[in-house]
Motif scaffolding. Structure first.
Motif: not given
Length: 357
Positions: A59-63, A76-81, A103-104, A109-111
């Motif tokens: 899942s990917s959200g736009k920043l 929420f999309k980023v968190l799911k990502g 964005f993706v 990177v956080i994970a």
């Protein structure tokens, strides 16, 4: 043998370096896989050009840099990502992650940081994008294409590597280029590139002034998908392509001057080929201004000229092209001071070394 996760997407520039590095990894006996969005252009590029590489979606959200209700949904999309990426990384167990940005890449990177996977990120533009600014907090190193980019980054994490120019760039066949275009070799060739999606405004001003341009040039026009002008298909000395991939090096081999957007990968290729350039960067209405910075930097170094798209006129277009022709020798001399600093093998070995320190 090392197992490497690659990520990055949203634009051609956020995938192109990965496309050159993945074959290098495979050639040297390493494993590789890709993490990208479900519908982004990175999926099409990776699956069409590297079908042997496993492609995982998240899942990917736009920043966004502006206030929008969509920002709330995209959190929420980023968190799911992040959770999607953690699941993939735990299953694949890579030794390192290389991120090209976009964005993706942020959730990946956080994970990776949460799983203690070493991460190297790459910034092609003069000023760092928002995604890489966020990702840098979770990565151990960031590589830059422009030396001037170092001023925007922490010294202990940033490393200037220069442009990574693809090996086949200078292998273009002039004879093939003339065959593709049916041009003659006794008149200069002007190549127009509007970027991966093309440019309606640039296309229009080129076509409106085609007769004036053809006084000095034969014209190759890369229009973008669906933007051909059928009324000009048979015009002598003018050839249109929606998009060129395998034959681009042959067209570049016969190109004397280029009009282009100012994406870093493209302009460094023109620089490596010593092709004087007139850069018309994406405006602030279409981007964060990274191409404007890139274009100003190259113009200041004497590699060509630049015109903001919102002030682009027939008069400016012709005048700047004339200025390039009048100063062609000095422009090429300035270009010759530049030396490509990294091959894809050099960059790949540096990634391995820095990630395993």
């Amino acid at each position: 043998m090392t197992k490497i996760a690659f990520t990055g997407g949203g634009t051609v520039g956020h995938v192109s370096v990965n496309l050159s590095l993945i074959p290098t990894a495979l050639e040297e006996g390493h494993e590789a896989f890709y993490i990208g969005s479900k519908k982004g252009m990175e999926r099409e590029m990776i699956e069409s050009q590297l079908p042997q590489i496993k492609y995982h979606t998240i899942s990917s959200g736009k920043l966004r840099r502006y206030i929008s209700f969509e920002n709330i949904k995209d959190i929420f999309k980023v968190l799911k990502g992040i959770f999607d990426a953690r699941r993939i990384l735990k299953k694949e167990k890579p030794d390192l992650l290389f991120s090209k940005g976009g964005f993706v890449s942020v959730p990946v990177v956080i994970a990776a940081k949460s799983l203690k996977i070493p991460t190297i990120i790459h910034e092609s533009d003069l000023t760092p994008g928002l995604a890489n600014k966020i990702a840098l907090k979770f990565a151990q190193k960031i590589y830059t294409t422009f030396e001037d980019t170092l001023q925007y980054l922490p010294k202990d994490k940033a490393d200037f590597v220069g442009a990574t120019v693809r090996e086949d760039l200078k292998s273009g066949d002039k004879n093939r280029g003339y065959q593709l275009t049916e041009f003659k070799d006794d008149k200069k060739v002007l190549l127009i590139m509007g970027g991966s999606l093309g440019s309606k405004k640039l296309n229009e001003i080129i076509r409106d002034n085609l007769d004036a341009l053809q006084k000095d040039y034969q014209v190759i026009h890369l229009t973008g998908k669906g933007l051909l002008d059928q009324n000009l298909v048979n015009k002598p000395g003018y050839v249109q392509f929606e998009f060129v991939k395998d034959d681009l090096t042959d067209l570049l081999a016969i190109t004397d001057t280029v009009i282009s957007r100012a994406g870093s990968n493209a302009i460094y290729e023109f620089l490596a080929l010593r092709i004087p350039m007139l850069l018309i960067p994406l405006g602030l209405d279409q981007s964060r201004g990274d191409q404007i910075d890139n274009a100003k930097n190259f113009a200041s170094k004497g590699f060509g000229r630049t015109i903001p798209e919102d002030t682009l006129t027939e008069h400016q277009l012709i005048n700047q092209l004339n200025d390039i022709e009048n100063n062609r020798d000095s422009i090429i001399t300035q270009m010759q001071t530049y030396k490509e600093s990294f091959t894809r093998q050099d960059l790949f070995h540096k990634i391995i070394k820095d990630a395993t320190k």
